[in-house]
Design a protein around this motif. Structure first.
Motif, short mmCIF file in Angstrom:
data_model
loop_
_atom_site.label_atom_id
_atom_site.label_comp_id
_atom_site.label_asym_id
_atom_site.label_seq_id
_atom_site.Cartn_x
_atom_site.Cartn_y
_atom_site.Cartn_z
N LYS A 44 0.80 -1.30 -0.05
CA LYS A 44 -0.03 0.09 0.04
C LYS A 44 0.92 1.32 -0.06
N LEU A 45 1.85 1.28 1.04
CA LEU A 45 2.72 2.30 0.95
C LEU A 45 3.46 2.70 -0.36
N LEU A 46 3.91 1.77 -1.02
CA LEU A 46 4.61 1.99 -2.47
C LEU A 46 3.64 2.46 -3.33
N GLY A 47 2.25 2.06 -3.44
CA GLY A 47 1.25 2.51 -4.31
C GLY A 47 1.08 4.12 -3.96
N ASP A 48 0.98 4.21 -2.71
CA ASP A 48 0.45 5.73 -2.06
C ASP A 48 1.59 6.57 -2.73
N ILE A 49 2.91 6.29 -2.37
CA ILE A 49 4.22 6.99 -2.96
C ILE A 49 4.20 7.27 -4.42
N ASP A 50 3.88 6.28 -5.20
CA ASP A 50 3.59 6.63 -6.58
C ASP A 50 2.56 7.59 -7.00
N PHE A 244 7.35 23.18 -2.51
CA PHE A 244 6.91 22.04 -1.83
C PHE A 244 5.94 22.16 -0.73
N VAL A 245 6.34 23.06 0.20
CA VAL A 245 5.66 23.48 1.39
C VAL A 245 4.15 24.09 0.76
N ASP A 246 3.99 24.89 -0.15
CA ASP A 246 2.73 25.60 -0.64
C ASP A 246 2.12 24.45 -1.53
N ALA A 247 2.67 23.44 -2.18
CA ALA A 247 1.99 22.25 -2.56
C ALA A 247 1.35 21.50 -1.67
N MET A 248 2.39 21.19 -0.35
CA MET A 248 1.70 20.40 0.60
C MET A 248 0.25 21.07 1.24
N MET A 249 0.37 22.41 1.49
CA MET A 249 -0.85 23.23 2.08
C MET A 249 -2.01 23.12 1.13
N ARG A 250 -1.68 22.95 -0.21
CA ARG A 250 -2.90 22.90 -1.10
C ARG A 250 -3.72 21.61 -0.78
N LEU A 251 -3.06 20.42 -0.15
CA LEU A 251 -3.84 19.37 0.20
C LEU A 251 -4.91 19.52 1.24
N ASN A 252 -4.77 20.82 1.96
CA ASN A 252 -6.29 20.97 2.74
C ASN A 252 -7.27 21.65 1.96
N GLU A 253 -7.19 22.01 0.84
CA GLU A 253 -8.32 22.37 -0.05
C GLU A 253 -9.21 21.14 -0.49
N PRO A 254 -10.55 21.59 -0.46
CA PRO A 254 -11.56 20.25 -0.85
C PRO A 254 -11.34 19.47 -1.83
N ASN A 256 -8.43 18.75 -3.28
CA ASN A 256 -7.36 17.89 -3.11
C ASN A 256 -7.48 16.91 -1.92
N ARG A 257 -8.25 17.06 -0.97
CA ARG A 257 -8.13 16.48 0.37
C ARG A 257 -8.25 14.92 0.14
N ASP A 258 -8.70 14.17 -1.06
CA ASP A 258 -8.81 12.74 -1.29
C ASP A 258 -7.26 12.18 -1.28
N LYS A 259 -6.19 13.27 -1.68
CA LYS A 259 -5.12 12.76 -1.83
C LYS A 259 -4.23 12.44 -0.46
N LEU A 260 -4.74 13.04 0.81
CA LEU A 260 -4.29 13.01 2.08
C LEU A 260 -4.17 11.32 2.32
N ARG A 261 -5.04 10.47 1.69
CA ARG A 261 -5.01 9.31 2.29
C ARG A 261 -3.66 8.61 1.33
N HIS A 262 -2.84 9.15 0.69
CA HIS A 262 -1.67 8.52 0.21
C HIS A 262 -0.51 9.06 1.22
N LEU A 263 -0.73 9.93 2.06
CA LEU A 263 0.38 10.55 3.17
C LEU A 263 -0.08 10.06 4.44
N TYR A 264 -0.36 8.89 4.65
CA TYR A 264 -0.57 8.34 5.92
C TYR A 264 -1.95 8.62 6.50
N GLY A 265 -2.91 9.38 5.72
CA GLY A 265 -4.13 9.62 6.09
C GLY A 265 -4.36 10.78 7.18
#
Length: 291
Positions: A44-50, A244-254, A256-265
């Motif tokens: 699962k982790l390898l798939g999430d990283i990809d 990178f930080v700006d991109a990660m903060m965009r994960l908080n936007e509605p 993009n939030r589905d992508k958080l599951r790829h980062l330990y949830g």
């Protein structure tokens, strides 16, 4: 000497990550290399990283490479050696990396509305184990020897209860003490009866199957711990780090939030406040991890 329940799994994981994502390349500022720690199922982790590295590459504007380390210590070494630019990491390994190599905190995870969580001691409901003292002479699996919620803070509960004098004396209390290599591995060992208890994050039971979740409970909980975070090696190009930080903060936007599951949830990220980790620094000194 504490043993690793999943040494073979860790070695397979390390090899798989190298095959999937290539050997980390040193000294390239036109790419970003991310180190991930093995908290979850390797496949699962390898798939999430990809998935997440492909999205981050689009956002940051340079290729993003991800690879899995064997444990927290290996992630710190990857930052030290320049094999990784950024790592996802727990609070304890962060304060060690900060002291040893000048690692820089970038982001903190948010869970259930707060950038903090706890560590717990989990047991099977049918084990008859109700209190920490019931674990005298029993076997326990912790997640990682430099994990705050998967070792240091749960172990501190035994110290505060007067059952263990300090970290060095822990093995005299337990029958056997293992480091399993991650939350899921420690919890799985407990759920399957390989050990009597597991020390892990308060959310680690969610890594078990629904049937297993119903079969386990917890008997002790630590004080609040500042959450896992994302850190950078010293000297990383400032522009690349900011993107990178700006991109990660965009994960908080509605959207993009589905992508958080790829980062330990986690529920999201906030910019890291270094002072929030002062308690972890104090705990690390108390138990001999820091001078």
């Amino acid at each position: 000497m504490a043993l690793h329940l999943n040494r073979r799994t860790a070695l397979i994981l390390s090899g798989a990550s190298a095959l999937a994502f290539g050997t980390p390349l040193v000294g390239q500022e036109n790419m970003l290399r991310l180190a991930f720690i093995p908290q979850e199922n390797p496949d699962k982790l390898l798939g999430d990283i990809d998935a997440i590295t492909r999205w981050l590459a689009e956002q940051v504007g340079v290729p993003v490479e991800g690879f899995v380390t064997i444990d927290h210590a290996a992630a710190v070494e990857a930052l030290r050696n320049g094999d990784a630019d950024i790592s996802f990491m727990g609070a304890l390994p962060f304060v060690l990396a900060e002291a040893e190599i000048g690692a820089v905190p970038l982001l903190s995870e948010v869970y259930r509305g707060a950038p903090s969580y706890t560590g717990r001691i989990f047991v099977r409901r049918d084990s008859g184990i109700k209190t920490l003292s019931d674990l005298r002479g029993k076997d326990i699996a912790f997640a990682d020897p430099i994990s705050e919620s998967g070792y240091l803070y749960p172990l501190a509960e035994f110290v505060q209860a007067g059952l263990v004098e300090d970290a060095g004396a822990a093995e005299t209390f337990f029958g056997r003490m293992f480091f399993a290599g991650g939350y899921q591995q420690a919890m799985q060992a407990m759920a399957e009866g390989l050990v009597d208890a597991a020390g892990a994050s308060q959310y680690a039971d969610l890594l078990l199957t629904p049937t297993q979740q119903a079969q386990v409970t917890w008997i002790a909980e630590s004080e609040s711990i500042p959450s896992h975070l994302v850190i950078a090696r010293p000297g990383l190009d400032a522009g690349l780090q900011d993107r990178f930080v700006d991109a990660m903060m965009r994960l908080n936007e509605p959207e993009n939030r589905d992508k958080l599951r790829h980062l330990y949830g986690p529920d999201g990220y906030v910019r890291a406040d270094s002072s929030a980790y002062d308690g972890v620094r104090d705990m690390a000194r108390r138990y001999g991890f820091l001078r």
